[in-house]
Design an enzyme around this catalytic site. Structure first.
Site, PDB file in Angstrom:
ATOM      1  N   ARG A 153      21.316  48.070  34.692  1.00  0.00           N
ATOM      2  CA  ARG A 153      21.775  46.947  34.675  1.00  0.00           C
ATOM      3  C   ARG A 153      20.266  45.969  34.891  1.00  0.00           C
ATOM      4  O   ARG A 153      20.488  44.900  34.094  1.00  0.00           O
ATOM      5  CB  ARG A 153      22.708  46.662  35.909  1.00  0.00           C
ATOM      6  CG  ARG A 153      24.016  46.989  35.744  1.00  0.00           C
ATOM      7  CD  ARG A 153      24.863  46.906  36.928  1.00  0.00           C
ATOM      8  NE  ARG A 153      24.499  48.089  37.886  1.00  0.00           N
ATOM      9  CZ  ARG A 153      25.088  49.119  38.131  1.00  0.00           C
ATOM     10  NH1 ARG A 153      26.113  49.517  37.608  1.00  0.00           N
ATOM     11  NH2 ARG A 153      24.442  49.621  39.329  1.00  0.00           N
ATOM     12  N   ILE A 154      19.617  46.083  35.740  1.00  0.00           N
ATOM     13  CA  ILE A 154      18.549  44.948  35.881  1.00  0.00           C
ATOM     14  C   ILE A 154      17.592  45.133  34.960  1.00  0.00           C
ATOM     15  O   ILE A 154      17.056  44.184  34.148  1.00  0.00           O
ATOM     16  CB  ILE A 154      17.946  45.326  37.524  1.00  0.00           C
ATOM     17  CG1 ILE A 154      18.994  44.853  38.584  1.00  0.00           C
ATOM     18  CG2 ILE A 154      16.741  44.616  37.446  1.00  0.00           C
ATOM     19  CD1 ILE A 154      18.438  45.147  39.944  1.00  0.00           C
ATOM     20  N   ASP A 173      13.964  55.716  30.209  1.00  0.00           N
ATOM     21  CA  ASP A 173      15.285  55.901  31.018  1.00  0.00           C
ATOM     22  C   ASP A 173      15.732  57.363  30.943  1.00  0.00           C
ATOM     23  O   ASP A 173      15.516  58.039  29.969  1.00  0.00           O
ATOM     24  CB  ASP A 173      16.348  55.055  30.649  1.00  0.00           C
ATOM     25  CG  ASP A 173      17.434  54.952  31.777  1.00  0.00           C
ATOM     26  OD1 ASP A 173      17.211  53.835  32.659  1.00  0.00           O
ATOM     27  OD2 ASP A 173      18.033  55.762  32.071  1.00  0.00           O
ATOM     28  N   THR A 232      10.120  45.834  41.550  1.00  0.00           N
ATOM     29  CA  THR A 232      10.933  44.912  42.476  1.00  0.00           C
ATOM     30  C   THR A 232      12.300  46.174  42.736  1.00  0.00           C
ATOM     31  O   THR A 232      13.301  45.850  43.263  1.00  0.00           O
ATOM     32  CB  THR A 232      11.890  44.070  41.771  1.00  0.00           C
ATOM     33  OG1 THR A 232      12.347  44.411  40.523  1.00  0.00           O
ATOM     34  CG2 THR A 232      10.811  42.689  41.618  1.00  0.00           C
ATOM     35  N   SER A 233      11.890  47.379  42.399  1.00  0.00           N
ATOM     36  CA  SER A 233      12.962  48.457  42.990  1.00  0.00           C
ATOM     37  C   SER A 233      13.089  48.905  44.113  1.00  0.00           C
ATOM     38  O   SER A 233      13.584  48.402  45.067  1.00  0.00           O
ATOM     39  CB  SER A 233      13.031  49.617  41.740  1.00  0.00           C
ATOM     40  OG  SER A 233      11.982  50.475  41.734  1.00  0.00           O
ATOM     41  N   ARG A 234      12.230  49.945  44.432  1.00  0.00           N
ATOM     42  CA  ARG A 234      11.989  50.321  45.999  1.00  0.00           C
ATOM     43  C   ARG A 234      10.443  50.897  45.866  1.00  0.00           C
ATOM     44  O   ARG A 234      10.173  51.477  45.037  1.00  0.00           O
ATOM     45  CB  ARG A 234      12.919  51.702  46.099  1.00  0.00           C
ATOM     46  CG  ARG A 234      14.419  51.240  46.360  1.00  0.00           C
ATOM     47  CD  ARG A 234      14.268  50.354  47.718  1.00  0.00           C
ATOM     48  NE  ARG A 234      15.998  50.058  48.132  1.00  0.00           N
ATOM     49  CZ  ARG A 234      16.464  48.906  47.629  1.00  0.00           C
ATOM     50  NH1 ARG A 234      15.830  47.953  46.844  1.00  0.00           N
ATOM     51  NH2 ARG A 234      17.841  48.835  48.000  1.00  0.00           N
ATOM     52  N   ASP A 258       7.645  43.623  45.272  1.00  0.00           N
ATOM     53  CA  ASP A 258       8.715  42.635  46.062  1.00  0.00           C
ATOM     54  C   ASP A 258       9.248  43.915  47.099  1.00  0.00           C
ATOM     55  O   ASP A 258       9.904  43.412  48.121  1.00  0.00           O
ATOM     56  CB  ASP A 258       9.968  42.217  45.349  1.00  0.00           C
ATOM     57  CG  ASP A 258      10.841  41.512  46.373  1.00  0.00           C
ATOM     58  OD1 ASP A 258      10.627  40.637  47.000  1.00  0.00           O
ATOM     59  OD2 ASP A 258      12.207  41.891  46.165  1.00  0.00           O
ATOM     60  N   GLU A 263       8.483  49.946  54.007  1.00  0.00           N
ATOM     61  CA  GLU A 263       8.546  48.529  54.255  1.00  0.00           C
ATOM     62  C   GLU A 263       9.004  48.127  55.670  1.00  0.00           C
ATOM     63  O   GLU A 263       8.701  47.201  56.292  1.00  0.00           O
ATOM     64  CB  GLU A 263       9.101  47.603  53.076  1.00  0.00           C
ATOM     65  CG  GLU A 263      10.590  48.026  53.195  1.00  0.00           C
ATOM     66  CD  GLU A 263      10.856  47.047  51.891  1.00  0.00           C
ATOM     67  OE1 GLU A 263      10.351  46.773  50.785  1.00  0.00           O
ATOM     68  OE2 GLU A 263      12.177  46.743  51.915  1.00  0.00           O
TER      69      GLU A 263
HETATM   70  P1  NAD Z   1      21.165  50.896  37.590  1.00  0.00           P
HETATM   71  O1  NAD Z   1      21.746  52.135  38.245  1.00  0.00           O
HETATM   72  O2  NAD Z   1      22.016  49.915  36.925  1.00  0.00           O
HETATM   73  O3  NAD Z   1      19.924  51.286  36.794  1.00  0.00           O
HETATM   74  C1  NAD Z   1      19.063  52.175  37.083  1.00  0.00           C
HETATM   75  C2  NAD Z   1      18.405  53.027  35.791  1.00  0.00           C
HETATM   76  O4  NAD Z   1      17.446  53.809  36.036  1.00  0.00           O
HETATM   77  C3  NAD Z   1      19.523  53.799  35.013  1.00  0.00           C
HETATM   78  O5  NAD Z   1      19.601  53.374  33.738  1.00  0.00           O
HETATM   79  C4  NAD Z   1      19.386  55.147  35.316  1.00  0.00           C
HETATM   80  O6  NAD Z   1      19.606  55.888  34.113  1.00  0.00           O
HETATM   81  C5  NAD Z   1      17.841  54.851  35.516  1.00  0.00           C
HETATM   82  N1  NAD Z   1      17.333  56.263  36.014  1.00  0.00           N
HETATM   83  C6  NAD Z   1      17.697  56.927  37.309  1.00  0.00           C
HETATM   84  N2  NAD Z   1      16.881  57.982  37.601  1.00  0.00           N
HETATM   85  C7  NAD Z   1      15.987  57.973  36.775  1.00  0.00           C
HETATM   86  C8  NAD Z   1      15.053  58.952  36.603  1.00  0.00           C
HETATM   87  N3  NAD Z   1      14.394  59.784  37.492  1.00  0.00           N
HETATM   88  N4  NAD Z   1      14.143  58.547  35.669  1.00  0.00           N
HETATM   89  C9  NAD Z   1      14.220  57.697  34.674  1.00  0.00           C
HETATM   90  N5  NAD Z   1      15.206  56.684  34.860  1.00  0.00           N
HETATM   91  C10 NAD Z   1      16.310  56.907  35.818  1.00  0.00           C
HETATM   92  O7  NAD Z   1      20.625  50.103  38.717  1.00  0.00           O
HETATM   93  P2  NAD Z   1      20.172  48.575  38.818  1.00  0.00           P
HETATM   94  O8  NAD Z   1      21.421  47.792  39.179  1.00  0.00           O
HETATM   95  O9  NAD Z   1      19.583  48.206  37.589  1.00  0.00           O
HETATM   96  O10 NAD Z   1      19.153  48.474  39.963  1.00  0.00           O
HETATM   97  C11 NAD Z   1      18.036  49.238  39.876  1.00  0.00           C
HETATM   98  C12 NAD Z   1      17.391  49.264  41.323  1.00  0.00           C
HETATM   99  O11 NAD Z   1      16.843  48.181  41.741  1.00  0.00           O
HETATM  100  C13 NAD Z   1      18.404  49.578  42.535  1.00  0.00           C
HETATM  101  O12 NAD Z   1      18.458  50.923  42.929  1.00  0.00           O
HETATM  102  C14 NAD Z   1      17.652  48.884  43.810  1.00  0.00           C
HETATM  103  O13 NAD Z   1      16.777  49.952  44.465  1.00  0.00           O
HETATM  104  C15 NAD Z   1      16.649  47.880  43.133  1.00  0.00           C
HETATM  105  N6  NAD Z   1      17.306  46.496  43.634  1.00  0.00           N
HETATM  106  C16 NAD Z   1      16.299  45.722  44.451  1.00  0.00           C
HETATM  107  C17 NAD Z   1      16.590  44.641  44.791  1.00  0.00           C
HETATM  108  C18 NAD Z   1      15.472  43.555  45.441  1.00  0.00           C
HETATM  109  O14 NAD Z   1      15.951  42.673  46.338  1.00  0.00           O
HETATM  110  N7  NAD Z   1      14.402  43.965  45.370  1.00  0.00           N
HETATM  111  C19 NAD Z   1      17.780  44.108  44.438  1.00  0.00           C
HETATM  112  C20 NAD Z   1      18.653  44.891  43.710  1.00  0.00           C
HETATM  113  C21 NAD Z   1      18.289  46.030  43.247  1.00  0.00           C
END
Ligand code: NAD
Length: 339
Positions: A153-154, A173, A232-234, A258, A263
């Site tokens: 999604r992001i 992905d 910005t993920s983890r 981020d 952390e």
């Molecule tokens: P999402 O589930 O829509 O997208 C994640 C993508 O990663 C998917 O397309 C999935 O197929 C892919 N993926 C999963 N495991 C994988 C792997 N081993 N190798 C390659 N691709 C892989 O999630 P999202 O809504 O886009 O959010 C992503 C992440 O962003 C969240 O899990 C969260 O940790 C992080 N996030 C951070 C903040 C922040 O404030 N910094 C806020 C929201 C989300």
């Protein structure tokens, strides 16, 4: 029904109370984080709702004997022990998709901060009063290649933004969607190819065992020399020491984060040293975080990408939907994915 919310601000509590509309015998709001060192005196809640600063591990789960549902007001759910919850038949709800644009916009904020040295310019003027641009030359995004690791999604939203900047886009992905790739005009490639061809890399995978240190001291050498990387993920998706080394070796020209590995430590370093029983690898990561903080071409923000008025309202609405659907039908509307 007894519900306890943690890490919640007074205005959010008011909003929840107003919107919940359920016969709740006990509704408690605690601004602090929930973790084993910070358990509330009342632990009879059947539902708890937390945010990412809480750590819902085995001890916390056992501390709430009546627990039937844990909701997290976040997209990431790596702060909850899913295995223990599953074993105790506790349902888990989360918030998918509240911030596709919110987090992607922030990632571009970090990218532009680095590509145009925006923070350096502000800092110079504030600190020295010098109004000149010596040493502040950046680079255009137009015509450059963005590598998106995790096109969910992001990630997809980041791709749309990149297209607006006139960038070429590569994505990596685990589950490619060729139809969307065609519609948006980007290509899926292997991780290695993405690293070697991208001028800017942005990470959007969730933190899972399979994504821990997805960027590590081995594959970071494959990154195109002079690229910038934004996460910005983890934090633990990119190995902190590898980032330090890549910056030192001139592989990476800039890093925007981020999120940090470990952390939680930086939020309470004294507690970590005094009571945390840190292992050597935790200490190394904590030290590496400080090296990054002090490195000039690194910008770090305190896990703030989610933090807009609109996103928080969407988060609360979804959390309320999860709690209501559980109360009414015994199922959460948005269960945490099994894998
Ligand atoms: P999402 O589930 O829509 O997208 C994640 C993508 O990663 C998917 O397309 C999935 O197929 C892919 N993926 C999963 N495991 C994988 C792997 N081993 N190798 C390659 N691709 C892989 O999630 P999202 O809504 O886009 O959010 C992503 C992440 O962003 C969240 O899990 C969260 O940790 C992080 N996030 C951070 C903040 C922040 O404030 N910094 C806020 C929201 C989300």
């Amino acid at each position: 029904m007894k519900i306890a919310f943690f890490e919640i601000e007074p205005w959010e509590s008011e909003y929840v109370e107003y919107k919940l509309g359920l016969p709740v015998s006990d509704l408690r709001f605690t601004p602090g984080k929930l973790n084993v060192n910070n358990l509330p005196p009342h632990r009879d809640a059947e539902i708890i709702s937390v945010f990412v600063g809480s750590k819902v591990d085995v001890d916390v789960i056992h501390a709430f004997p009546n627990l039937k549902l844990i909701t997290t007001r976040s997209t990431g759910f790596d702060h909850i022990d899913r295995q223990i919850a599953g074993a105790k038949e506790i349902k888990l709800g989360y918030v998918p998709g509240y911030g596709d644009n919110t987090v992607a916009e922030f990632a571009f904020g970090l990218i532009l901060t680095l590509s145009r040295k925006i923070y350096d310019g502000i800092d110079r003027l504030r600190e020295t009063g010098r109004f000149n641009y010596d040493g502040l030359r950046g680079f255009d995004l137009k015509g450059k290649t963005l590598g998106v690791i995790g096109a969910g999604r992001i990630g997809m939203h980041a791709i749309k933004i990149a297209k607006g900047f006139g960038m070429d886009v590569l994505a990596y992905d685990a589950f490619p969607n060729e139809k969307i790739a065609q519609e948006l005009g980007f290509n899926y490639v292997s991780l290695e190819e993405l690293l070697s061809r991208s001028d800017v890399i942005t990470i959007h995978v969730p933190y899972l065992p399979s994504t821990r240190h997805l960027i590590n001291s081995e594959n970071i050498k494959k990154i195109k020399k002079g690229a910038i990387l934004v996460n910005t993920s983890r934090g633990a998706v990119a190995e902190t020491e590898a980032l330090v080394k890549a910056l030192k070796d001139g592989i990476l020209a800039g890093v925007g984060l981020d999120v940090l590995e470990e952390e939680g430590v930086i939020q309470d370093e004294a507690g970590f040293v005094l009571y945390g029983h840190p292992e050597e690898h935790n200490l190394r990561t904590a030290l590496a975080n400080h090296v990054l903080i002090d490195t000039p071409n690194v910008v770090i923000t305190p896990h703030n990408a989610f933090n807009t008025k609109e996103a928080i309202q969407r988060i609360l609405d979804t959390d309320i939907e999860n709690i209501k659907s559980f109360a009414e039908k015994g199922e959460v509307k948005y269960p945490v994915p099994e894998k």
